[in-house]
Design an enzyme around this catalytic site. Structure first.
Site, PDB file in Angstrom:
ATOM      1  N   LYS A  24       7.783  -3.047  -3.619  1.00 57.83           N
ATOM      2  CA  LYS A  24       8.458  -3.047  -2.312  1.00 57.83           C
ATOM      3  C   LYS A  24       9.700  -3.934  -2.303  1.00 57.83           C
ATOM      4  O   LYS A  24      10.636  -3.714  -1.557  1.00 57.83           O
ATOM      5  CB  LYS A  24       7.500  -3.521  -1.208  1.00 57.83           C
ATOM      6  CG  LYS A  24       7.014  -4.950  -1.390  1.00 57.83           C
ATOM      7  CD  LYS A  24       6.061  -5.377  -0.291  1.00 57.83           C
ATOM      8  CE  LYS A  24       4.647  -4.896  -0.470  1.00 57.83           C
ATOM      9  NZ  LYS A  24       3.916  -5.421  -1.649  1.00 57.83           N
ATOM     10  N   HIS A  80      -2.431 -13.729  -0.257  1.00 60.59           N
ATOM     11  CA  HIS A  80      -0.980 -13.936  -0.367  1.00 60.59           C
ATOM     12  C   HIS A  80      -0.663 -15.148   0.501  1.00 60.59           C
ATOM     13  O   HIS A  80      -0.930 -15.131   1.702  1.00 60.59           O
ATOM     14  CB  HIS A  80      -0.225 -12.698   0.126  1.00 60.59           C
ATOM     15  CG  HIS A  80       1.220 -12.671  -0.294  1.00 60.59           C
ATOM     16  ND1 HIS A  80       2.088 -13.700  -0.006  1.00 60.59           N
ATOM     17  CD2 HIS A  80       1.943 -11.758  -0.983  1.00 60.59           C
ATOM     18  CE1 HIS A  80       3.288 -13.413  -0.505  1.00 60.59           C
ATOM     19  NE2 HIS A  80       3.221 -12.238  -1.112  1.00 60.59           N
ATOM     20  N   GLU A 125       0.953 -10.795  -7.667  1.00 59.55           N
ATOM     21  CA  GLU A 125       1.844  -9.734  -7.162  1.00 59.55           C
ATOM     22  C   GLU A 125       3.224 -10.293  -6.838  1.00 59.55           C
ATOM     23  O   GLU A 125       3.682 -10.209  -5.692  1.00 59.55           O
ATOM     24  CB  GLU A 125       1.252  -9.117  -5.894  1.00 59.55           C
ATOM     25  CG  GLU A 125      -0.110  -8.494  -6.048  1.00 59.55           C
ATOM     26  CD  GLU A 125      -0.767  -8.202  -4.690  1.00 59.55           C
ATOM     27  OE1 GLU A 125      -0.135  -8.399  -3.633  1.00 59.55           O
ATOM     28  OE2 GLU A 125      -1.930  -7.787  -4.706  1.00 59.55           O
TER      29      GLU A 125
HETATM   30  C1  PLP Z   1       0.708  -7.536  -0.450  1.00 61.57           C
HETATM   31  C2  PLP Z   1       1.955  -8.146  -0.961  1.00 61.57           C
HETATM   32  N1  PLP Z   1       2.022  -8.475  -2.260  1.00 61.57           N
HETATM   33  C3  PLP Z   1       3.133  -9.021  -2.789  1.00 61.57           C
HETATM   34  C4  PLP Z   1       4.260  -9.250  -2.025  1.00 61.57           C
HETATM   35  C5  PLP Z   1       5.461  -9.845  -2.674  1.00 61.57           C
HETATM   36  O1  PLP Z   1       5.701 -11.117  -2.197  1.00 61.57           O
HETATM   37  P1  PLP Z   1       6.878 -12.028  -2.765  1.00 61.57           P
HETATM   38  O2  PLP Z   1       8.098 -11.204  -2.784  1.00 61.57           O
HETATM   39  O3  PLP Z   1       6.926 -13.180  -1.854  1.00 61.57           O
HETATM   40  O4  PLP Z   1       6.477 -12.455  -4.153  1.00 61.57           O
HETATM   41  C6  PLP Z   1       4.224  -8.967  -0.647  1.00 61.57           C
HETATM   42  C7  PLP Z   1       5.380  -9.245   0.205  1.00 61.57           C
HETATM   43  O5  PLP Z   1       5.405  -8.993   1.374  1.00 61.57           O
HETATM   44  C8  PLP Z   1       3.037  -8.391  -0.110  1.00 61.57           C
HETATM   45  O6  PLP Z   1       2.963  -8.060   1.185  1.00 61.57           O
END
Ligand code: PLP
Length: 383
Positions: free
Chosen positions: A22, A150, A227
């Site tokens: 994402k 998270h 993640e």
């Molecule tokens: C379920 C989940 N995993 C991973 C991420 C990635 O987080 P980051 O970009 O802070 O590492 C997000 C970000 O919203 C998330 O919602």
């Protein structure tokens, strides 16, 4: 990105990253990370489709969204994606209906108060409710294999991970008592990808490694994944925005106490704004100041003007920065903004009919052939 990868495997050798698609779904990014043997955190059918189309195998994907459309769960099931997260009874019912063989990961809500972008108000089961949820999963004959959390994006406190890992241990103990074979801990994302962030990745790693050794020692046999999103891509992208228009405003001289200050105020209109790659300016209340810089060297003796920098649309909230002192720009000049890889291009719109930014990959020929080229040999050695 390659440097970030080396930094990750050096500092968190027990934790396998599943990149959060994402954050930036540019195929070059995914190809490069896939060649580096990274797994992928996908949030929807579209992201799973994209990862599979680039040759990622289903066992390298976790469907890490706790509230999934039924049709997306069916798609995951039909394409062999088994790992997926949940945090409610309703999601368990959907799973038992569409993907009874899924390997479920219970997402828990953890303390995210030290993160600049918080997530726990929207996702994650409270610790008091996990026992009931796990019992329900058991009644439905579903297989729960692990726990995820998270701590929130742009985490500013490494101890947040320590507490979250301790919380996860507590949930493991409850699940083990209920007869589940728990084998996976997913520590989520949250790490900045910027060199100048207030907490260094090494500091997070030290705390995480200590907590893992205490609560999930290597002989526990528990696989640890994460993640990370922004960690891998934030510093990898630079935005080049073109000055498409300019207005010079002459302020009333009475407003200026300092007789040296120029009454000229510059208004520049860029090809990119808050409806383009800079949407974090409105979606992230804690974003730092954006500091675009000229694409050419600037002499210290050059006259600077108070400038307002706008995005291209007809909306007055489409402002990039204000009160910014820079030398005079001209239509056609370019301004650069660093650290633009995370939650930027993927959030941009075509509001007012302006095109989304084009992405150009700049890598050495060696990197291109080894990691990115679409038809590179699959046997390429992984570093
Ligand atoms: C379920 C989940 N995993 C991973 C991420 C990635 O987080 P980051 O970009 O802070 O590492 C997000 C970000 O919203 C998330 O919602």
């Amino acid at each position: 990105m390659f440097k970030s990868h080396l930094r990750w495997i050096t500092n968190l050798p027990r934790v396998k990253p599943f990149y959060a698609v994402k954050c930036n779904n540019t195929p070059t990014v995914l190809r490069m990370l896939s060649a580096l043997d990274t797994g992928f955190d996908c949030a929807s059918k579209g992201e799973i489709q994209l990862a599979l189309s680039l040759g990622v195998t289903p066992d390298k994907i976790i469907y890490a969204h706790t509230t999934k459309p039924l049709s997306h769960i069916k798609y995951a099931c039909a394409h062999g994606v088994e790992m997926m997260t949940f945090d409610s009874e309703d999601e368990l019912l959907k799973m038992s209906l569409c993907h009874a063989k899924a390997k479920l990961v219970l997402r828990i809500a953890v303390d995210d108060s030290k993160s600049l972008i918080r997530l726990s108000s929207k996702f994650g089961a409270r610790l008091v409710s996990v026992g009931k949820l796990l019992e329900r999963a058991g009644e439905l004959g579903l297989d729960v294999i692990g726990v995820s959390f998270h701590v929130g994006s742009k985490c500013t406190e490494s101890l947040a991970f320590q507490q979250a890992i301790a919380d996860a241990r507590h949930v493991f103990d409850i699940a083990n008592l209920l007869g589940f074979q728990m084998s996976l801990l997913d520590i989520g994302g949250g790490f900045s990808g910027r060199e100048d962030f207030q907490v260094k990745f090494e500091e997070f790693s030290e705390v995480i490694n200590g907590a893992l050794d205490e609560f999930f020692p290597p002989d526990s046999g528990v696989q640890i994944i994460a993640e990370p999103g922004r960690y891998f891509v934030e510093s990898a992208f630079t935005l080049a925005a073109n000055v498409i228009a300019k207005r010079v405003v002459i302020d009333d001289m009475d407003e200026h106490c300092d007789s040296e200050a120029s009454p000229k105020r510059m208004m520049y209109y860029l090809s990119e704004g808050v409806y383009g790659s800079l949407s974090f300016l409105i979606s992230d209340p804690n974003h730092g100041k954006v500091e675009p810089y000229l694409h050419r060297a600037v002499e210290s003796s050059e006259q600077r003007y108070r400038s307002v920098i706008w995005g291209p649309t007809c909306d007055s909230t489409d402002k990039v920065t204000d009160n910014y002192w820079i030398p005079e720009l001209h239509v056609g000049d370019w301004l650069l903004i660093d650290n633009m890889g995370a939650y930027s291009v993927c959030l941009s719109t075509d509001f007012n009919g302006f095109e989304r930014a084009h992405i150009y990959t700049v890598v050495t020929a060696e990197t291109w052939h080894a990691f990115i080229k679409p038809d590179r040999p699959r046997s390429t050695p992984v570093v």
